[in-house]
Scaffold this motif. Structure first.
Motif, PDB file in Angstrom:
ATOM      1  N   ALA A  62     101.779  -4.765  45.490  1.00 14.08           N
ATOM      2  CA  ALA A  62     100.367  -4.454  45.279  1.00 14.08           C
ATOM      3  C   ALA A  62      99.935  -4.980  43.911  1.00 14.08           C
ATOM      4  CB  ALA A  62     100.150  -2.951  45.368  1.00 14.08           C
ATOM      5  N   ARG A  63      98.736  -5.549  43.865  1.00 16.92           N
ATOM      6  CA  ARG A  63      98.181  -6.060  42.613  1.00 16.92           C
ATOM      7  C   ARG A  63      96.890  -5.323  42.309  1.00 16.92           C
ATOM      8  NH1 ARG A  63      96.458 -11.571  43.148  1.00 16.92           N
ATOM      9  NH2 ARG A  63      96.037 -10.959  45.269  1.00 16.92           N
ATOM     10  N   THR A  64      96.650  -5.039  41.018  1.00 17.36           N
ATOM     11  CA  THR A  64      95.433  -4.367  40.598  1.00 17.36           C
ATOM     12  C   THR A  64      94.537  -5.359  39.876  1.00 17.36           C
ATOM     13  OG1 THR A  64      96.628  -2.291  40.363  1.00 17.36           O
ATOM     14  CG2 THR A  64      94.495  -2.430  39.285  1.00 17.36           C
ATOM     15  N   LEU A  65      93.257  -5.353  40.245  1.00 17.88           N
ATOM     16  CA  LEU A  65      92.260  -6.224  39.637  1.00 17.88           C
ATOM     17  C   LEU A  65      91.070  -5.373  39.203  1.00 17.88           C
ATOM     18  CD1 LEU A  65      92.297  -8.817  42.557  1.00 17.88           C
ATOM     19  CD2 LEU A  65      93.445  -9.103  40.358  1.00 17.88           C
ATOM     20  N   SER A  66      90.371  -5.796  38.156  1.00 21.42           N
ATOM     21  CA  SER A  66      89.182  -5.090  37.688  1.00 21.42           C
ATOM     22  C   SER A  66      88.056  -6.091  37.482  1.00 21.42           C
ATOM     23  CB  SER A  66      89.458  -4.376  36.361  1.00 21.42           C
ATOM     24  OG  SER A  66      90.410  -3.363  36.538  1.00 21.42           O
ATOM     25  N   TYR A  67      86.830  -5.643  37.732  1.00 22.21           N
ATOM     26  CA  TYR A  67      85.640  -6.466  37.557  1.00 22.21           C
ATOM     27  C   TYR A  67      84.537  -5.621  36.949  1.00 22.21           C
ATOM     28  CZ  TYR A  67      88.157  -9.383  40.901  1.00 22.21           C
ATOM     29  OH  TYR A  67      89.115 -10.130  41.519  1.00 22.21           O
ATOM     30  N   THR A  68      83.471  -6.251  36.500  1.00 30.29           N
ATOM     31  CA  THR A  68      82.305  -5.488  36.058  1.00 30.29           C
ATOM     32  C   THR A  68      81.426  -5.157  37.249  1.00 30.29           C
ATOM     33  OG1 THR A  68      81.525  -7.627  35.257  1.00 30.29           O
ATOM     34  CG2 THR A  68      81.887  -5.950  33.623  1.00 30.29           C
ATOM     35  N   GLU A  69      81.321  -6.104  38.189  1.00 28.03           N
ATOM     36  CA  GLU A  69      80.547  -5.899  39.411  1.00 28.03           C
ATOM     37  C   GLU A  69      81.268  -6.557  40.571  1.00 28.03           C
ATOM     38  OE1 GLU A  69      76.193  -6.535  39.406  1.00 28.03           O
ATOM     39  OE2 GLU A  69      76.458  -7.020  37.268  1.00 28.03           O
ATOM     40  N   MET A  70      80.968  -6.086  41.755  1.00 29.33           N
ATOM     41  CA  MET A  70      81.553  -6.673  42.962  1.00 29.33           C
ATOM     42  C   MET A  70      80.609  -6.404  44.128  1.00 29.33           C
ATOM     43  SD  MET A  70      85.181  -5.733  44.768  1.00 29.33           S
ATOM     44  CE  MET A  70      86.213  -7.068  44.205  1.00 29.33           C
ATOM     45  N   TYR A  71      80.594  -7.339  45.070  1.00 29.28           N
ATOM     46  CA  TYR A  71      79.847  -7.160  46.314  1.00 29.28           C
ATOM     47  C   TYR A  71      80.861  -7.178  47.445  1.00 29.28           C
ATOM     48  CZ  TYR A  71      75.598  -7.903  43.667  1.00 29.28           C
ATOM     49  OH  TYR A  71      74.574  -7.767  42.766  1.00 29.28           O
ATOM     50  N   VAL A  72      80.936  -6.085  48.182  1.00 30.72           N
ATOM     51  CA  VAL A  72      81.896  -5.946  49.276  1.00 30.72           C
ATOM     52  C   VAL A  72      81.134  -6.068  50.594  1.00 30.72           C
ATOM     53  CG1 VAL A  72      83.544  -4.397  50.401  1.00 30.72           C
ATOM     54  CG2 VAL A  72      83.371  -4.434  47.901  1.00 30.72           C
ATOM     55  N   PRO A  73      81.541  -7.000  51.481  1.00 30.66           N
ATOM     56  CA  PRO A  73      80.858  -7.096  52.777  1.00 30.66           C
ATOM     57  C   PRO A  73      81.065  -5.809  53.580  1.00 30.66           C
ATOM     58  CG  PRO A  73      82.407  -8.921  52.455  1.00 30.66           C
ATOM     59  CD  PRO A  73      82.619  -7.955  51.342  1.00 30.66           C
ATOM     60  N   THR A  74      79.984  -5.161  53.953  1.00 24.17           N
ATOM     61  CA  THR A  74      80.061  -3.908  54.696  1.00 24.17           C
ATOM     62  C   THR A  74      80.819  -4.094  56.011  1.00 24.17           C
ATOM     63  OG1 THR A  74      78.017  -3.177  53.662  1.00 24.17           O
ATOM     64  CG2 THR A  74      78.695  -1.994  55.633  1.00 24.17           C
ATOM     65  N   ALA A  75      80.716  -5.261  56.615  1.00 22.03           N
ATOM     66  CA  ALA A  75      81.415  -5.531  57.876  1.00 22.03           C
ATOM     67  C   ALA A  75      82.933  -5.457  57.723  1.00 22.03           C
ATOM     68  CB  ALA A  75      81.018  -6.907  58.413  1.00 22.03           C
ATOM     69  N   GLN A  76      83.452  -5.606  56.502  1.00 18.58           N
ATOM     70  CA  GLN A  76      84.892  -5.545  56.258  1.00 18.58           C
ATOM     71  C   GLN A  76      85.388  -4.126  55.949  1.00 18.58           C
ATOM     72  OE1 GLN A  76      86.865  -8.313  56.635  1.00 18.58           O
ATOM     73  NE2 GLN A  76      84.960  -9.200  57.347  1.00 18.58           N
ATOM     74  N   VAL A  77      84.461  -3.211  55.720  1.00 20.95           N
ATOM     75  CA  VAL A  77      84.826  -1.836  55.346  1.00 20.95           C
ATOM     76  C   VAL A  77      85.298  -1.077  56.582  1.00 20.95           C
ATOM     77  CG1 VAL A  77      83.973   0.347  54.404  1.00 20.95           C
ATOM     78  CG2 VAL A  77      83.211  -1.841  53.418  1.00 20.95           C
ATOM     79  N   ILE A  78      86.468  -0.441  56.459  1.00 20.50           N
ATOM     80  CA  ILE A  78      87.025   0.365  57.546  1.00 20.50           C
ATOM     81  C   ILE A  78      86.872   1.853  57.248  1.00 20.50           C
ATOM     82  CG2 ILE A  78      89.102   0.909  58.877  1.00 20.50           C
ATOM     83  CD1 ILE A  78      90.106  -1.919  58.202  1.00 20.50           C
ATOM     84  N   GLY A  79      87.056   2.238  55.987  1.00 21.10           N
ATOM     85  CA  GLY A  79      86.928   3.634  55.581  1.00 21.10           C
ATOM     86  C   GLY A  79      86.157   3.735  54.284  1.00 21.10           C
ATOM     87  N   PHE A  80      85.471   4.875  54.097  1.00 26.25           N
ATOM     88  CA  PHE A  80      84.576   5.026  52.958  1.00 26.25           C
ATOM     89  C   PHE A  80      84.411   6.507  52.639  1.00 26.25           C
ATOM     90  CE2 PHE A  80      80.128   5.645  51.543  1.00 26.25           C
ATOM     91  CZ  PHE A  80      80.051   4.758  50.482  1.00 26.25           C
ATOM     92  N   HIS A  81      84.539   6.886  51.360  1.00 26.39           N
ATOM     93  CA  HIS A  81      84.276   8.274  50.964  1.00 26.39           C
ATOM     94  C   HIS A  81      83.919   8.352  49.492  1.00 26.39           C
ATOM     95  CE1 HIS A  81      88.195   8.843  48.923  1.00 26.39           C
ATOM     96  NE2 HIS A  81      88.722   8.177  49.929  1.00 26.39           N
ATOM     97  N   LEU A  82      83.335   9.486  49.118  1.00 24.59           N
ATOM     98  CA  LEU A  82      83.053   9.766  47.718  1.00 24.59           C
ATOM     99  C   LEU A  82      84.377   9.933  46.980  1.00 24.59           C
ATOM    100  CD1 LEU A  82      80.176  12.405  48.033  1.00 24.59           C
ATOM    101  CD2 LEU A  82      79.953   9.945  47.656  1.00 24.59           C
ATOM    102  N   THR A  83      84.403   9.554  45.720  1.00 23.50           N
ATOM    103  CA  THR A  83      85.607   9.720  44.908  1.00 23.50           C
ATOM    104  C   THR A  83      85.740  11.192  44.526  1.00 23.50           C
ATOM    105  OG1 THR A  83      85.323   7.499  44.017  1.00 23.50           O
ATOM    106  CG2 THR A  83      86.786   8.963  42.812  1.00 23.50           C
TER     107      THR A  83
END
Length: 173
Positions: A62-83
């Motif tokens: 596993a690799r960890t990456l960090s960004y200031t901003e990111m756009y994630v395609p909703t079509a690729q999302v399988i699971g989603f929840h509040l932190t």
């Protein structure tokens, strides 16, 4: 750095795809209930995240990456929840008749979600998921783990949404 508009908010979320775990702050309109946002007609094509931390689980360690901003395609999302520990009110009425909570295990990429699914007492799980044809479904009291990331431990979330057409359902495990 992105500046929120007066009608926007940033909410901590976790997003699961086939080979990524993304933790960050999703940008939405102030009046959006983020926990069920993807189930609404207002769900975006891309989820805009601030301060995302990404764990890539594809091939090898596993690799960890960090960004200031990111756009994630909703079509690729399988699971989603509040932190956690953030939470919204649950999205069902406790007094609704002829409903039960079905214990269920969902396999989401390399993650294991153990929780409950609210189901009619008149049908079984197979009938419910095939007849329902929902793009998103809610799962409750979910324990999330990942055998490939034992250091992650187990996380408990009161509610999450999953894309039923992209998860594996297990009973009695």
């Amino acid at each position: 750095m992105y500046k929120l508009a007066s009608d926007e908010k940033a909410t901590g979320v976790m997003i699961y795809t086939q080979d990524l775990l993304v933790r960050g702050e999703v940008v939405t309109k102030q009046n959006n209930r983020v926990s069920v946002w993807l189930r609404t007609v207002g769900a975006p094509e891309y989820m805009h995240l601030l301060k995302p931390q990404v764990i890539s689980l594809g091939g090898g360690a596993a690799r960890t990456l960090s960004y200031t901003e990111m756009y994630v395609p909703t079509a690729q999302v399988i699971g989603f929840h509040l932190t956690p520990p953030a939470r919204d009110p649950l999205d069902y009425d406790d007094t609704e008749k002829n409903r039960t909570m079905q214990p269920i295990t969902l396999l989401v990429g390399t993650f294991v979600f153990n929780g409950t699914f609210r189901i009619s007492t008149q049908v079984d799980l197979g009938t419910s998921i095939t007849a329902g044809r929902a793009v998103w479904m809610s799962v409750y009291n979910v324990k999330i783990s990942n055998p490939q990331l034992p250091q992650m431990g187990e996380m408990l979330v009161p509610m999450l949404v999953v894309r039923p057409g992209q998860v594996y359902f297990g009973l009695g495990g």
